[in-house]
Enzyme design. Structure first.
Site, PDB file in Angstrom:
ATOM      1  N   GLU A  18       0.805   5.111   0.245  1.00 39.21           N
ATOM      2  CA  GLU A  18      -0.214   7.229  -0.088  1.00 39.21           C
ATOM      3  C   GLU A  18       0.290   7.788  -0.832  1.00 39.21           C
ATOM      4  O   GLU A  18       0.984   8.176  -1.536  1.00 39.21           O
ATOM      5  CB  GLU A  18       0.245   7.818   1.213  1.00 39.21           C
ATOM      6  N   LYS A  60       0.903  -1.338  -0.134  1.00 41.14           N
ATOM      7  CA  LYS A  60       0.153   0.475  -0.062  1.00 41.14           C
ATOM      8  C   LYS A  60       0.871   0.886  -0.007  1.00 41.14           C
ATOM      9  O   LYS A  60       2.065   1.262   0.285  1.00 41.14           O
ATOM     10  CB  LYS A  60      -0.590  -0.078   1.167  1.00 41.14           C
ATOM     11  N   GLU A  98      -8.637   7.960   4.250  1.00 45.38           N
ATOM     12  CA  GLU A  98      -8.877   8.027   5.624  1.00 45.38           C
ATOM     13  C   GLU A  98      -9.831   9.648   6.140  1.00 45.38           C
ATOM     14  O   GLU A  98      -9.483  10.378   5.315  1.00 45.38           O
ATOM     15  CB  GLU A  98      -7.465   7.916   5.846  1.00 45.38           C
TER      16      GLU A  98
HETATM   17  O1  KIV Z   1      -0.879   2.448   9.368  1.00 44.72           O
HETATM   18  C1  KIV Z   1      -2.396   2.651   8.969  1.00 44.72           C
HETATM   19  O2  KIV Z   1      -2.339   1.464  10.257  1.00 44.72           O
HETATM   20  C2  KIV Z   1      -3.310   2.792   7.821  1.00 44.72           C
HETATM   21  C3  KIV Z   1      -4.422   2.735   8.307  1.00 44.72           C
HETATM   22  C4  KIV Z   1      -4.607   3.892   9.065  1.00 44.72           C
HETATM   23  C5  KIV Z   1      -5.144   2.365   7.106  1.00 44.72           C
HETATM   24  O3  KIV Z   1      -2.468   3.144   7.350  1.00 44.72           O
END
Ligand code: KIV
Length: 272
Positions: free
Chosen positions: A123, A121, A190
């Site tokens: 951002e 993932k 988020e």
């Molecule tokens: O790092 C994390 O826990 C996250 C969540 C808040 C989605 O990215």
């Protein structure tokens, strides 16, 4: 000791997309270590996120920025050893992908190769498009993350709700489409208004998973330490606490201390 049930359908990115099509909500929680991941996976969670929130809840940093790629790989490999069913997503940490798609690819490859994770993932929206595309060339599934993106905390200045204004909301919607077109298999939203999150989820064909983004999305994610009440100071409106483990553990530790001091532990049945 209970035996682990093995008859289950392993969760893949395709299963998540099928769940969206069928209107089945996706459950996602963070985990950073073997024991917690084992509990969460056995309970039947769909997705485990090895989040860079490990920087906060595991390492005690104020932000997610200090955690390193090596540390994320350590957490991810511990989680992978415990996981039989859930899809495991690992956060690319700050500084391992921004502004350089080749570095993004190398970081993602390291995570997949050294931890055995299933996906990564990252951002951001348009600014990470090239990185998303390049990571996908290696066959690595990518989850996007829009709205409040904690790695940009020094740009935002606060952790308050994002995209309340029309211009930011329009940009977020455009970025969500762009991430879908770039090939992301899902997106986390988020801390944005519920109406905007619902609109994004309706317009996209890929799953949209919310944290503080209301119930109109395709799934929910929480930080496991927060929902179990292991942390006490972090209390945003969106957080539902399902346990108060801080008090439970603290009580158990106090009882242990009392027993040791009173020479009540160990008793004769607890020794060799
Ligand atoms: O790092 C994390 O826990 C996250 C969540 C808040 C989605 O990215």
């Amino acid at each position: 000791m209970p035996t682990r049930k093995k008859e289950f359908k392993k969760i893949t990115t395709h299963v998540l997309q099928e769940m969206k099509r069928n209107g089945e909500k996706i459950s996602m929680l963070t985990a950073y270590d073997y024991t917690m991941a084992s509990i969460v996976d056995n309970a039947g969670i769909d997705v485990i996120l090895v989040g860079d929130s490990a920087s906060n809840v595991m390492a005690g940093h104020e932000t997610t920025l200090p955690i390193t790629l090596d540390q994320m790989i350590y957490h991810a490999s511990s989680v992978i050893r415990a996981t039989d069913r859930a899809l495991v997503v690992v956060d690319l940490p700050f500084g391992s992908y921004q502004g350089n798609s080749k570095e993004a690819l190398n970081s993602a490859i390291r995570i997949m190769k050294e931890s055995g994770a299933h996906s990564v993932k990252l951002e951001g929206g348009r600014e990470v498009r090239e990185s998303v595309a390049r990571i996908l060339t290696a066959g690595i599934p990518v989850m996007g993350h829009l709205g409040l993106t904690p790695q940009s905390i020094y740009k935002f200045g606060t952790y308050t709700v994002r995209a309340r204004e029309e211009e930011e909301a329009d940009n977020l919607l455009a970025d969500a489409h762009l991430l879908q077109e770039a090939g992301c298999f899902a997106i986390v939203l988020e801390k944005i208004p519920a109406s905007l999150a619902e609109k994004v989820a309706k317009e996209l064909t890929i799953p949209v998973i919310g944290i503080g983004a209301g119930g109109g999305v395709d799934g929910q994610v929480l930080v496991v330490h927060d929902m179990l009440g292991l942390t006490t100071e972090f209390s945003p409106r969106f957080l539902r606490r399902y346990a108060n483990l801080f008090d439970t553990i603290s009580g158990a530790v106090k009882n242990y201390i009392t027993d040791v001091k009173a020479k009540d532990f160990p008793n004769t049945n607890e020794q060799y």
